[in-house]
Design a protein around this motif. Structure first.
Motif, short mmCIF file in Angstrom:
data_model
loop_
_atom_site.label_atom_id
_atom_site.label_comp_id
_atom_site.label_asym_id
_atom_site.label_seq_id
_atom_site.Cartn_x
_atom_site.Cartn_y
_atom_site.Cartn_z
N LYS A 22 39.18 20.23 29.80
CA LYS A 22 38.59 19.95 31.11
C LYS A 22 37.68 21.11 31.49
CE LYS A 22 40.73 16.12 32.36
NZ LYS A 22 40.10 14.90 32.75
N SER A 23 36.62 20.79 32.18
CA SER A 23 35.65 21.79 32.58
C SER A 23 35.34 21.65 34.07
CB SER A 23 34.37 21.59 31.77
OG SER A 23 33.36 22.47 32.20
N TYR B 2 36.35 18.20 37.84
CA TYR B 2 37.13 18.63 36.67
C TYR B 2 37.09 17.48 35.68
CZ TYR B 2 38.65 22.27 39.81
OH TYR B 2 38.65 23.33 40.69
N GLU B 3 36.16 17.57 34.76
CA GLU B 3 35.91 16.48 33.83
C GLU B 3 35.95 16.99 32.39
OE1 GLU B 3 35.81 13.48 34.95
OE2 GLU B 3 35.34 13.76 37.06
N LYS C 131 30.64 8.43 32.25
CA LYS C 131 31.60 8.78 33.30
C LYS C 131 32.68 9.70 32.71
CE LYS C 131 34.84 6.79 36.50
NZ LYS C 131 34.67 6.31 37.81
N GLY C 132 33.01 10.75 33.49
CA GLY C 132 34.07 11.65 33.08
C GLY C 132 33.62 12.84 32.26
N ILE C 133 32.30 13.00 32.07
CA ILE C 133 31.76 14.14 31.32
C ILE C 133 30.92 14.99 32.26
CG2 ILE C 133 30.30 14.89 29.41
CD1 ILE C 133 32.83 13.41 28.51
N ASN C 134 31.18 16.30 32.31
CA ASN C 134 30.34 17.18 33.13
C ASN C 134 29.82 18.39 32.36
OD1 ASN C 134 32.53 18.90 33.01
ND2 ASN C 134 32.82 19.07 35.21
N ARG C 135 30.11 18.45 31.07
CA ARG C 135 29.61 19.58 30.28
C ARG C 135 29.35 19.11 28.85
NH1 ARG C 135 29.97 25.07 31.32
NH2 ARG C 135 31.36 24.51 33.04
#
Length: 95
Positions: free
Chosen positions: A25-26, A36-37, A75-79
């Motif tokens: 998680k990032s 927090y994805e 969806k669910g990815i931030n990095r």
């Protein structure tokens, strides 16, 4: 990743390319709040026989475009990170 490699003309220039969903998680920012994805790793290598390989020196602008699309569309990815490990010591695949 595959769509952007094809659109940019890099698809046939690399030996192998794929993405890896990491169990990490990032912390990020989505809109006005913290998120927090999950993290995605991009892996692209150049090789002749698979016994040794070097990471593909893709243009920074292409990596930026791939990263931006993934974060915006998945969806669910931030990095997004880019794997610059050679074989050896790393392998091509992730396990």
């Amino acid at each position: 990743m595959r769509e952007e490699l094809k659109a940019s003309g890099w698809y046939d220039k690399v030996w192998q390319a794929f993405t890896v969903l990491l169990p990490v998680k990032s912390v990020g920012v989505m809109g006005d709040s913290r998120s927090y994805e999950n993290t995605i790793a991009l892996r692209s290598v150049d090789s002749r026989d698979g016994m040794t390989a070097d990471w593909s020196h893709l243009p920074y602008e292409l990596i930026r475009k791939i990263s931006s699309r993934i974060v915006s569309e998945v969806k669910g990815i931030n990095r997004v990170v880019y794997d610059v490990s050679s074989k050896p010591p790393a392998t091509i695949e992730w396990e």
